[in-house]
Design a protein around this motif. Structure first.
Motif, mmCIF file in Angstrom:
data_model
loop_
_atom_site.group_PDB
_atom_site.id
_atom_site.type_symbol
_atom_site.label_atom_id
_atom_site.label_comp_id
_atom_site.label_asym_id
_atom_site.label_seq_id
_atom_site.Cartn_x
_atom_site.Cartn_y
_atom_site.Cartn_z
ATOM 1 N N GLY A 153 60.804 12.311 -28.235
ATOM 2 C CA GLY A 153 60.399 11.386 -27.525
ATOM 3 C C GLY A 153 60.448 11.917 -26.048
ATOM 4 N N GLY A 154 59.907 11.490 -25.198
ATOM 5 C CA GLY A 154 60.343 11.581 -23.610
ATOM 6 C C GLY A 154 59.222 12.664 -23.192
ATOM 7 N N THR A 155 59.613 13.326 -21.983
ATOM 8 C CA THR A 155 58.462 14.377 -21.550
ATOM 9 C C THR A 155 59.545 15.409 -21.111
ATOM 10 O OG1 THR A 155 56.958 12.628 -20.838
ATOM 11 C CG2 THR A 155 57.105 14.575 -19.587
ATOM 12 N N TYR A 156 59.077 16.741 -21.246
ATOM 13 C CA TYR A 156 59.951 17.943 -20.737
ATOM 14 C C TYR A 156 59.808 17.814 -19.171
ATOM 15 C CZ TYR A 156 59.741 20.405 -25.184
ATOM 16 O OH TYR A 156 59.855 20.733 -26.529
ATOM 17 N N HIS A 157 61.177 17.992 -18.622
ATOM 18 C CA HIS A 157 61.059 17.925 -17.289
ATOM 19 C C HIS A 157 62.413 18.586 -16.517
ATOM 20 C CE1 HIS A 157 63.626 14.584 -18.409
ATOM 21 N NE2 HIS A 157 64.300 14.849 -17.168
ATOM 22 N N VAL A 158 62.314 18.666 -15.328
ATOM 23 C CA VAL A 158 63.660 19.463 -14.671
ATOM 24 C C VAL A 158 63.932 18.167 -13.378
ATOM 25 C CG1 VAL A 158 64.630 20.856 -13.453
ATOM 26 C CG2 VAL A 158 63.078 21.707 -14.844
ATOM 27 N N THR A 159 65.137 17.537 -13.743
ATOM 28 C CA THR A 159 65.432 16.665 -12.611
ATOM 29 C C THR A 159 65.670 17.298 -11.345
ATOM 30 O OG1 THR A 159 66.674 15.165 -14.251
ATOM 31 C CG2 THR A 159 67.083 14.904 -11.861
ATOM 32 N N TRP A 160 64.829 17.013 -10.457
ATOM 33 C CA TRP A 160 64.746 17.777 -9.287
ATOM 34 C C TRP A 160 66.024 17.445 -8.085
ATOM 35 C CZ3 TRP A 160 63.547 22.373 -9.906
ATOM 36 C CH2 TRP A 160 62.977 23.334 -8.805
#
Length: 126
Positions: free
Chosen positions: A82-89
């Motif tokens: 669940g959720g979206t692949y991301h990099v907290t920037w």
């Protein structure tokens, strides 16, 4: 005997981090730009992901202190749990990396010109 718990995913190598920061400047006080999570709450023996690259496809920003880059891994932005692949920037004081998931879900993301990025599979203890 306690087993180490943590998460698996991909570290953003320093050279890739620098290249992306030049292209997508951190908007908030604390630059994070560290990793992409695949699975949280797993043990140190959890299998590492096989993929070694991703594609930055978008930018999410709630305008209140959370900025994240949306990443596709193996052609999808959808994380298996669940959720979206991301990099907290980047983050403002008082904001936390885990909030990126909710920001993306609530506000969506703005597409950017795709950027392929090298990623390093890794276990991260917490």
């Amino acid at each position: 005997m306690t087993r180490r718990r943590g998460y698996v995913g991909w570290a953003l190598p320093e050279a890739e981090r620098a290249r992306l920061l030049a292209r997508f400047p951190a908007r908030y006080a604390r630059t994070v730009a560290h990793h992409v999570t695949l699975a949280y709450g797993v043990g140190a023996r959890h299998p590492l992901p096989k993929a070694r690259e991703g594609t930055v496809l978008g930018l999410a920003d709630d305008g209140e202190g959370v900025q994240a880059l949306v990443v596709a891994i193996a052609g999808t932005t959808d994380r298996p749990g669940g959720g979206t692949y991301h990099v907290t920037w980047s983050l403002e004081p008082g904001r936390r990396s885990v909030e990126s998931n909710a920001v993306i879900a609530r506000h969506g993301w703005t597409p950017v010109e795709p950027v392929t990025v090298r990623l390093e599979p890794r276990f991260f203890p917490v």
